[in-house]
Design an enzyme around this catalytic site. Structure first.
Site, PDB file in Angstrom:
ATOM      1  N   CYS A 106      -3.486  10.937   1.354  1.00 39.36           N
ATOM      2  CA  CYS A 106      -2.903   9.623   1.042  1.00 39.36           C
ATOM      3  C   CYS A 106      -1.499   9.799   0.481  1.00 39.36           C
ATOM      4  CB  CYS A 106      -3.775   8.900   0.022  1.00 39.36           C
ATOM      5  SG  CYS A 106      -5.483   8.773   0.552  1.00 39.36           S
ATOM      6  N   LYS A 166       0.835  -1.211   0.000  1.00 35.86           N
ATOM      7  CA  LYS A 166       0.000   0.000   0.000  1.00 35.86           C
ATOM      8  C   LYS A 166       0.871   1.265   0.000  1.00 35.86           C
ATOM      9  CE  LYS A 166      -3.185   2.963   0.557  1.00 35.86           C
ATOM     10  NZ  LYS A 166      -4.285   3.201  -0.368  1.00 35.86           N
TER      11      LYS A 166
HETATM   12  N1  SAJ Z   1      -1.325  14.915  -9.047  1.00 36.14           N
HETATM   13  C1  SAJ Z   1      -0.422  15.639  -9.829  1.00 36.14           C
HETATM   14  N2  SAJ Z   1      -0.090  15.180 -11.083  1.00 36.14           N
HETATM   15  C2  SAJ Z   1      -0.626  14.030 -11.578  1.00 36.14           C
HETATM   16  C3  SAJ Z   1      -1.542  13.271 -10.770  1.00 36.14           C
HETATM   17  C4  SAJ Z   1      -1.866  13.742  -9.511  1.00 36.14           C
HETATM   18  O1  SAJ Z   1       0.088  16.699  -9.422  1.00 36.14           O
HETATM   19  O2  SAJ Z   1      -0.304  13.694 -12.714  1.00 36.14           O
HETATM   20  C5  SAJ Z   1      -1.663  15.409  -7.690  1.00 36.14           C
HETATM   21  C6  SAJ Z   1      -3.141  15.734  -7.505  1.00 36.14           C
HETATM   22  O3  SAJ Z   1      -3.449  17.027  -7.961  1.00 36.14           O
HETATM   23  C7  SAJ Z   1      -3.271  15.599  -5.995  1.00 36.14           C
HETATM   24  C8  SAJ Z   1      -2.306  14.472  -5.661  1.00 36.14           C
HETATM   25  O4  SAJ Z   1      -1.433  14.359  -6.765  1.00 36.14           O
HETATM   26  O5  SAJ Z   1      -2.852  16.787  -5.345  1.00 36.14           O
HETATM   27  C9  SAJ Z   1      -2.958  13.122  -5.365  1.00 36.14           C
HETATM   28  O6  SAJ Z   1      -4.014  12.858  -6.269  1.00 36.14           O
HETATM   29  P1  SAJ Z   1      -4.255  11.417  -6.940  1.00 36.14           P
HETATM   30  O7  SAJ Z   1      -5.406  11.522  -7.862  1.00 36.14           O
HETATM   31  O8  SAJ Z   1      -2.990  10.929  -7.544  1.00 36.14           O
HETATM   32  O9  SAJ Z   1      -4.535  10.430  -5.718  1.00 36.14           O
HETATM   33  P2  SAJ Z   1      -5.542  10.387  -4.429  1.00 36.14           P
HETATM   34  O10 SAJ Z   1      -4.778  10.937  -3.266  1.00 36.14           O
HETATM   35  O11 SAJ Z   1      -6.876  10.957  -4.701  1.00 36.14           O
HETATM   36  O12 SAJ Z   1      -5.737   8.788  -4.289  1.00 36.14           O
HETATM   37  C10 SAJ Z   1      -4.592   7.944  -4.149  1.00 36.14           C
HETATM   38  C11 SAJ Z   1      -4.718   6.771  -5.146  1.00 36.14           C
HETATM   39  N3  SAJ Z   1      -3.447   6.072  -5.206  1.00 36.14           N
HETATM   40  C12 SAJ Z   1      -2.818   5.812  -6.384  1.00 36.14           C
HETATM   41  O13 SAJ Z   1      -3.251   6.182  -7.466  1.00 36.14           O
HETATM   42  C13 SAJ Z   1      -1.549   5.027  -6.317  1.00 36.14           C
HETATM   43  C14 SAJ Z   1      -5.841   5.829  -4.701  1.00 36.14           C
HETATM   44  O14 SAJ Z   1      -5.897   4.680  -5.559  1.00 36.14           O
HETATM   45  C15 SAJ Z   1      -5.621   5.385  -3.245  1.00 36.14           C
HETATM   46  O15 SAJ Z   1      -6.657   4.514  -2.793  1.00 36.14           O
HETATM   47  C16 SAJ Z   1      -5.643   6.653  -2.388  1.00 36.14           C
HETATM   48  O16 SAJ Z   1      -4.534   7.476  -2.799  1.00 36.14           O
HETATM   49  C17 SAJ Z   1      -5.518   6.229  -0.923  1.00 36.14           C
HETATM   50  O17 SAJ Z   1      -6.557   6.233  -0.230  1.00 36.14           O
HETATM   51  O18 SAJ Z   1      -4.431   5.831  -0.502  1.00 36.14           O
END
Ligand code: SAJ
Length: 396
Positions: free
Chosen positions: A250, A196
């Site tokens: 997360c 995880k």
């Molecule tokens: N972000 C970027 N650039 C990108 C993608 C995301 O800057 O290309 C930023 C987003 O704006 C945000 C952050 O990253 O600030 C996180 O967003 P996210 O969409 O990547 O993830 P979360 O936090 O909504 O959800 C994540 C997911 N993990 C993965 O994709 C590996 C989700 O599957 C998990 O269940 C969740 O964390 C969790 O609960 O751990």
């Protein structure tokens, strides 16, 4: 145990698939709302499902656990002090169910946890209830759902299931196979815990790479959006998108669970956290410099639009949001400027006075695009404004 962003949807989906569920939360308001069929979190499609399972009696909420066949710990694991994981909620929830555990029960931790947490909770359980040694099944099974797509992902994502022994893994697999259509992968609890943390750290490192490129490109006078698009035409390159930092509870949190326990071995993970945190400070400096330049040239303070407070596009969640941090920092350092704060996904906020996005865009001299909400993508490019496109709305 825990009716939050993950526990409540899990309880609802399990109940929908015929499991009789008692959802336990220490917050009586959450319990009351759930029993009234009112969803206390924002998640598309879940409200109707909640009404359904409460009305047919398959889900009910309580502030106290009771006898059951299986217990699931789905509570937050924040960090404390210098990014040390805080497993006190997991421990408290474990201690709450202790008196109700019986031979043959299944005890599963879903909360994101440092390596060794499942073994530590097992020690607590078996020290307090030695008669259960060898008689209960204990496993770790992390959640993996993306907020906004939870109903689909709870059912269709693969799951990693790590028991303390083979029989525990079998028991947990038997439970999850009632509603998970994705594959159920077996392992031990320590591997499942690190898996995880690895998933979210991997994403953090990849985003840090994109953020680093954005700062290199800014210095080199190169359009980072075009650069990444072109590099991604390579069959084995897949770079993510830069932004104003990384937020949420997360990806901006979980990597610290690795770096706190293995500081010497996890330098890239630590550096990615530092780079993504630094990207937000970098954005603050860019905005402040643009404001200073404007004031020098126009002999008046600028009107500045801060576009977006949420931690990612098209949600209302401000937790650990870099956009919120940037907005606060800019407001604190520029007393005389007129700062318009925009967040189309929330109606009002107790700290920020919100302005509609189109009005703020029209009035602003400087526009800082912080979160790539769909609404902002409808705005036309304006040569008469200073537009700081941190999240790639115009990709200029
Ligand atoms: N972000 C970027 N650039 C990108 C993608 C995301 O800057 O290309 C930023 C987003 O704006 C945000 C952050 O990253 O600030 C996180 O967003 P996210 O969409 O990547 O993830 P979360 O936090 O909504 O959800 C994540 C997911 N993990 C993965 O994709 C590996 C989700 O599957 C998990 O269940 C969740 O964390 C969790 O609960 O751990």
């Amino acid at each position: 145990m825990g009716l939050g962003y993950i526990g409540l949807p899990t309880a609802i989906i399990a109940a929908k698939h015929g499991v009789k569920v008692v959802g336990v939360d220490i917050n009586p308001e959450v319990v009351r709302l759930t029993n009234e069929g009112k969803l206390h979190i924002v998640e598309p499609g879940l409200q109707d499902l909640l009404v359904n399972v409460v009305e047919n009696g398959s889900l009910r909420a309580s502030t106290q656990p009771e006898d059951a066949d299986a217990f699931f710990i789905v509570v937050p694991t924040p960090f404390k002090g210098d990014h040390e994981p805080d497993v006190s909620y997991v421990e408290n929830a474990t201690r709450m169910v202790l008196p109700y555990l019986k031979p043959g029960n299944l005890f599963v931790i879903e909360s994101t946890s440092p390596v060794g947490t499942t073994e530590a909770m097992a020690q607590i359980i078996l020290a307090e209830r030695p008669e259960l040694v060898g008689k209960i099944h204990i496993a770790y099974c992390p959640e993996r759902v993306l907020p906004g797509n939870v109903i689909y992902e709870l059912v269709h994502n693969d799951r990693v299931i790590g028991g303390l022994d083979e029989a525990s893994t079998d028991a947990a697999i038997a439970f999850y196979s009632q509603f998970v259509e994705g594959k159920l992968h077996r392992t031990n609890s320590r591997t499942a815990e690190l898996c995880k943390l690895t998933e979210n750290s991997s994403r953090d490192v990849q985003i840090a790479f994109a953020n680093e490129l954005s700062m290199v490109c800014d210095q080199a006078g190169i359009n980072v959006w075009e650069l990444i698009n072109l590099a991604n035409k390579h069959p084995r390159v897949n770079i993510l998108q830069p932004g104003c930092g990384v937020g949420g509870h997360c990806i901006a949190v979980d990597p610290y669970f690795i770096t706190a326990a293995f500081p010497k071995q996890s330098r890239i993970i630590a550096q990615a956290r530092a780079t993504n945190n630094y990207k937000a400070s970098w954005c603050v400096e860019k905005i402040k410099n643009a404001m200073l330049r404007f004031e020098l040239n126009h002999k008046r303070p600028p009107v500045v639009a801060m576009m977006g407070l949420a931690f990612k596009p098209n949600i209302d969640d401000l937790r650990e949001s870099p956009a919120k941090r940037i907005t606060t920092a800019v407001m604190q350092s520029c007393n005389n400027a007129n700062i318009l704060v925009v967040e189309p996904n929330i109606k009002e906020h107790k700290v920020f006075k919100l302005t509609p996005y189109d009005e703020a865009y029209e009035k602003a001299d400087i526009v800082a695009l912080l979160t790539a909400h769909n609404e902002f993508k409808t705005l036309p490019w304006r040569d008469d404004k200073v537009i700081l496109d941190f999240c790639g709305i115009f990709k200029k």
